[in-house]
Scaffold this motif. Structure first.
Motif, PDB file in Angstrom:
ATOM      1  N   GLU A  80      43.464  56.911  26.612  1.00 23.68           N
ATOM      2  CA  GLU A  80      42.535  57.514  25.647  1.00 23.68           C
ATOM      3  C   GLU A  80      42.255  56.606  24.452  1.00 23.68           C
ATOM      4  O   GLU A  80      41.108  56.458  24.020  1.00 23.68           O
ATOM      5  CB  GLU A  80      43.085  58.859  25.154  1.00 23.68           C
ATOM      6  CG  GLU A  80      42.174  59.567  24.183  1.00 23.68           C
ATOM      7  CD  GLU A  80      42.579  61.009  23.883  1.00 23.68           C
ATOM      8  OE1 GLU A  80      42.046  61.582  22.926  1.00 23.68           O
ATOM      9  OE2 GLU A  80      43.418  61.565  24.615  1.00 23.68           O
ATOM     10  N   ALA A  81      43.306  55.965  23.918  1.00 24.76           N
ATOM     11  CA  ALA A  81      43.133  55.114  22.737  1.00 24.76           C
ATOM     12  C   ALA A  81      42.263  53.900  23.055  1.00 24.76           C
ATOM     13  O   ALA A  81      41.394  53.508  22.266  1.00 24.76           O
ATOM     14  CB  ALA A  81      44.499  54.675  22.206  1.00 24.76           C
ATOM     15  N   THR A 117      45.275  56.864  18.652  1.00 16.59           N
ATOM     16  CA  THR A 117      43.873  56.521  18.910  1.00 16.59           C
ATOM     17  C   THR A 117      43.303  55.730  17.736  1.00 16.59           C
ATOM     18  O   THR A 117      42.662  54.696  17.915  1.00 16.59           O
ATOM     19  CB  THR A 117      43.044  57.806  19.142  1.00 16.59           C
ATOM     20  OG1 THR A 117      43.618  58.528  20.239  1.00 16.59           O
ATOM     21  CG2 THR A 117      41.599  57.492  19.462  1.00 16.59           C
ATOM     22  N   ALA A 180      36.391  62.442  21.306  1.00 23.66           N
ATOM     23  CA  ALA A 180      37.612  62.450  22.112  1.00 23.66           C
ATOM     24  C   ALA A 180      37.911  63.907  22.439  1.00 23.66           C
ATOM     25  O   ALA A 180      38.240  64.687  21.550  1.00 23.66           O
ATOM     26  CB  ALA A 180      38.767  61.841  21.322  1.00 23.66           C
TER      27      ALA A 180
END
Length: 406
Positions: A80-81, A117, A180
């Protein structure tokens, strides 16, 4: 090694923040995750011997498009990051001619984003000359030096924000908006594609990928069709072979290994094909109704715990939530007390800097584990508690935030 490994203690984690316990269907674990045919395979450059894997990846892309309500998705990124950093790089490349001329180089990131993130966004922004500005999205001053915004949905506290008006204002100021999003929450919440997001990204870890030691897990990345030449990673597509039959192949690869460096959109060298395939198969295994049922059960358990813990004189701060609660403690209870009791029950909770305590419910939380959670708060408050009952379905999500599309 076994002796050393035996010293590890496996506690139940309710920390959340992008990592959640999940149940991997046995058929996926045995036939995909533990099968060398799947876990040793390399990039499917030879389409003629890779149709099965390519079909599994296009299935993953379809799942992502359906849940996010976006027309286009790639077949996964590292995590995700990394996907967040790729979104920032992509939006920087998509600046208008005027923004490039005036040197617009600021990305606004809402302060309630997962810290890991934000850390990767910062690291990847520095060499590109991109400035990261954080703050409350409601207080953003729309200045011409900003070219994009990044939001978390639901945010890192667990609150579901309605970003519709903000996204509209951002677009009027010629900003791109990246979101996100918790992929499982989108089974119940209005997907970002319906309120105008330009990019939607996140983790698919909770679609059947075990926690391991905090990774790896596949990220997803979805965007508008007009940005397909700027999307990082790979897109699997349909084609026809020389006999006119439908087949799958890698339709678009925009990393520098495959095309001229100056035309590349990214040098990202990894998708998470195995874990993306597992996530796609998890969605197939449960189906749309099954995924929605899992999301509803998670939310119902969360709502039930909120009601019970608030009866113990704790104050819950999230107005709207999917699976995450944050509590302000009564004066006679400290976070250290709760931590001590929780560790005694082999449970990890989330402890905020200001003394608040929170937790995130997941697919593996049953009535027994919910009762254990409740007991931690009750013992700290010196009060009795009832057993949690998962037979009653609760729903606290405001209708304006609920998904209406199939």
């Amino acid at each position: 090694i076994a002796e050393l490994a035996a010293k590890n203690k496996i506690y139940t984690s309710y920390i959340g923040m992008g990592w959640y316990n999940t149940i991997t269907p046995a058929v996926i674990q045995r036939n995909v995750f533990e099968n060398p045919v799947w876990y040793t395979s390399y990039t499917p450059y030879q389409a003629e011997v890779s149709q099965g894997r390519l079909e599994a990846l296009i299935n993953f892309q379809t799942v992502i498009c359906d849940l996010t309500a976006m027309p286009l998705a790639n077949c996964s990124l590292l995590d995700e990051a990394t996907a967040a950093a790729e979104a920032v790089t992509m939006m920087y490349a998509l600046r208008s001619r005027e923004q490039q001329k005036t040197g617009a180089n600021v990305v606004f990131v809402d302060e309630h984003i997962f810290p890991q993130t934000l850390a990767v966004i910062n690291t990847r922004a520095i060499p590109q000359g991109i400035e990261i500005r954080t703050g409350k999205y409601q207080e953003l001053k729309y200045t011409p030096d900003i070219f994009a915004c990044v939001l978390q949905y639901p945010n890192s506290n667990g609150n579901i924000e309605n970003y519709t008006a903000f996204t509209q204002k951002a677009h009027e100021a010629n900003y791109k908006v990246a979101v996100a999003a918790d992929i499982l929450s989108l089974a119940l919440l209005v997907p970002p594609g319906e309120w105008g997001a330009d990019i939607v990204f996140g983790s698919t870890q909770r679609l059947g990928t075990p926690l391991f030691y905090g990774g790896p897990s596949a990220a997803y990345f979805a965007t508008r069709d007009e940005y397909k030449r700027n999307i990082p990673g790979r897109i699997i597509g349909l084609s026809k072979d020389k006999y006119g039959k439908l087949c799958y192949r890698m339709a678009l690869q925009t990393r520098e290994q495959h095309i001229k460096r100056e035309k590349a959109t990214s040098n990202i060298c990894t998708s998470q094909a195995l874990l993306a395939i597992m996530a796609g198969f998890y969605a197939v295994y449960h189906g749309a109704k099954g995924i929605t049922a899992i999301a509803k059960r998670i939310h119902s358990t969360t709502a039930s715990l909120e009601k019970a813990i608030c009866n113990l004189k704790y104050k819950q701060v999230n107005d709207q939530y999917f699976d995450t609660l944050r509590f302000v403690l009564p004066e006679y209870v400290s976070a250290q007390q709760i931590r001590t009791i929780a560790l005694g029950k082999e449970v990890n909770l989330r402890y905020f800097d200001n003394g608040d305590v929170g937790f995130s419910i997941d697919e593996a939380t049953n009535s027994a584990s919910a009762t254990t959670l409740l007991s931690i708060f009750a013992i700290a408050a010196g009060k009795d508690y009832p057993k949690e009952n998962d037979n009653v379905q609760l729903d606290t999500i405001n209708k304006s935030l609920k998904r209406q599309s199939p």
